[in-house]
Design a protein around this motif. Structure first.
Motif, PDB file in Angstrom:
ATOM      1  N   LEU A  66      59.641  58.411  36.478  1.00 17.21           N
ATOM      2  CA  LEU A  66      59.237  58.755  37.842  1.00 17.21           C
ATOM      3  C   LEU A  66      57.761  59.132  37.960  1.00 17.21           C
ATOM      4  CD1 LEU A  66      62.318  60.965  38.806  1.00 17.21           C
ATOM      5  CD2 LEU A  66      62.013  58.535  39.236  1.00 17.21           C
ATOM      6  N   MET A  67      56.969  58.757  36.984  1.00 18.04           N
ATOM      7  CA  MET A  67      55.540  59.115  37.002  1.00 18.04           C
ATOM      8  C   MET A  67      54.750  58.101  37.820  1.00 18.04           C
ATOM      9  SD  MET A  67      54.708  60.595  33.207  1.00 18.04           S
ATOM     10  CE  MET A  67      53.130  61.279  33.688  1.00 18.04           C
ATOM     11  N   ARG A  68      55.072  58.054  39.107  1.00 16.07           N
ATOM     12  CA  ARG A  68      54.334  57.182  40.025  1.00 16.07           C
ATOM     13  C   ARG A  68      54.479  57.715  41.437  1.00 16.07           C
ATOM     14  NH1 ARG A  68      57.883  51.693  40.704  1.00 16.07           N
ATOM     15  NH2 ARG A  68      59.914  52.647  40.397  1.00 16.07           N
ATOM     16  N   PHE A  69      53.453  57.463  42.237  1.00 14.73           N
ATOM     17  CA  PHE A  69      53.473  57.889  43.634  1.00 14.73           C
ATOM     18  C   PHE A  69      52.396  57.151  44.408  1.00 14.73           C
ATOM     19  CE2 PHE A  69      50.398  60.606  41.634  1.00 14.73           C
ATOM     20  CZ  PHE A  69      49.442  60.871  42.594  1.00 14.73           C
ATOM     21  N   VAL A  70      52.519  57.200  45.731  1.00 16.81           N
ATOM     22  CA  VAL A  70      51.571  56.561  46.647  1.00 16.81           C
ATOM     23  C   VAL A  70      51.016  57.625  47.576  1.00 16.81           C
ATOM     24  CG1 VAL A  70      51.285  54.843  48.475  1.00 16.81           C
ATOM     25  CG2 VAL A  70      52.936  54.441  46.653  1.00 16.81           C
ATOM     26  N   VAL A  71      49.721  57.564  47.835  1.00 14.98           N
ATOM     27  CA  VAL A  71      49.134  58.373  48.903  1.00 14.98           C
ATOM     28  C   VAL A  71      48.318  57.450  49.801  1.00 14.98           C
ATOM     29  CG1 VAL A  71      49.067  60.516  47.586  1.00 14.98           C
ATOM     30  CG2 VAL A  71      47.075  59.047  47.575  1.00 14.98           C
ATOM     31  N   PHE A  72      48.303  57.771  51.075  1.00 15.78           N
ATOM     32  CA  PHE A  72      47.500  57.042  52.056  1.00 15.78           C
ATOM     33  C   PHE A  72      46.696  58.094  52.805  1.00 15.78           C
ATOM     34  CE2 PHE A  72      47.618  52.880  54.495  1.00 15.78           C
ATOM     35  CZ  PHE A  72      46.432  53.122  55.147  1.00 15.78           C
ATOM     36  N   PRO A  73      45.465  58.354  52.350  1.00 17.30           N
ATOM     37  CA  PRO A  73      44.690  59.432  52.964  1.00 17.30           C
ATOM     38  C   PRO A  73      44.318  59.128  54.406  1.00 17.30           C
ATOM     39  CG  PRO A  73      43.319  58.208  51.442  1.00 17.30           C
ATOM     40  CD  PRO A  73      44.714  57.655  51.296  1.00 17.30           C
ATOM     41  N   MET A  74      44.364  60.175  55.217  1.00 14.50           N
ATOM     42  CA  MET A  74      44.037  60.097  56.625  1.00 14.50           C
ATOM     43  C   MET A  74      42.611  60.590  56.860  1.00 14.50           C
ATOM     44  SD  MET A  74      46.763  59.014  58.073  1.00 14.50           S
ATOM     45  CE  MET A  74      47.446  58.106  56.707  1.00 14.50           C
ATOM     46  N   PHE A  75      42.076  60.264  58.009  1.00 19.75           N
ATOM     47  CA  PHE A  75      40.794  60.814  58.410  1.00 19.75           C
ATOM     48  C   PHE A  75      41.000  62.285  58.790  1.00 19.75           C
ATOM     49  CE2 PHE A  75      40.099  56.313  59.155  1.00 19.75           C
ATOM     50  CZ  PHE A  75      38.876  56.119  58.531  1.00 19.75           C
ATOM     51  N   ARG A  76      40.175  63.143  58.296  1.00 15.43           N
ATOM     52  CA  ARG A  76      40.283  64.570  58.597  1.00 15.43           C
ATOM     53  C   ARG A  76      40.027  64.803  60.082  1.00 15.43           C
ATOM     54  NH1 ARG A  76      40.797  67.892  54.812  1.00 15.43           N
ATOM     55  NH2 ARG A  76      39.829  66.542  53.308  1.00 15.43           N
ATOM     56  N   GLY A  77      40.833  65.658  60.664  1.00 20.46           N
ATOM     57  CA  GLY A  77      40.660  65.974  62.074  1.00 20.46           C
ATOM     58  C   GLY A  77      41.577  65.198  62.996  1.00 20.46           C
TER      59      GLY A  77
END
Length: 157
Positions: A143-154
């Motif tokens: 399970l050593m995997r993941f996804v992130v989708f960073p957003m614009f701050r604010g």
């Protein structure tokens, strides 16, 4: 395209719904809103190790923002510790299959000690992370995997 839209929706989802709070869609408050970039230790106090569910960790600790820094902390390999690394996959298909042939190693097994290996989320795009050790076994079975989708701050959702 459907997978990317699903991941975006996942990143925007209201995590308070499980507690019966349906008012936090961002109109009244923003989740994890901060003024500047954050340093986030992947896995929190668990750090980066085999057997921990990082998809669940990312779900609980999002949203992530552009210019946030992910810190991967793991013990350097020795006689009693298995090595870990950090790979960045270029697409969701290789990520889902843990196919390392199209992934790039961004954190070597020796880089996770001490203050850890840091990765800055510089763009508005999905980032697919996994451990590539033991020919992808840590990714597939540990399970050593993941996804992130960073957003614009604010942004408020």
């Amino acid at each position: 395209m459907v997978l990317i839209a699903s991941m975006l929706a996942l990143g925007l989802a209201n995590k308070d719904w499980q507690h019966g709070n349906y008012t936090g869609w961002g109109f009244n408050r923003a989740l994890n809103e901060t003024k500047g970039p954050n340093k986030i230790t992947v896995g929190g106090s668990e750090n980066w190790h085999y057997g921990f569910d990082y998809k669940q960790w990312a779900w609980k600790n999002g949203p992530f923002y552009i210019n946030d820094t992910l810190v991967f902390k793991y013990d350097p390999p020795n006689d009693t510790t298995r090595p870990h690394s950090v790979y960045l996959f270029q697409n969701p298909w290789s990520f889902m299959k843990c196919d390392l042939s199209q992934a790039k190693m961004v954190g070597k097994p020796t880089q996770g000690g001490g203050k850890g290996f840091e990765f800055v989320l510089k763009r508005w795009q999905p980032y697919y992370f996994a451990c590539g050790e033991h020919n992808g076994l840590h990714c597939k079975d540990g399970l050593m995997r993941f996804v992130v989708f960073p957003m614009f701050r604010g942004w408020n959702y």
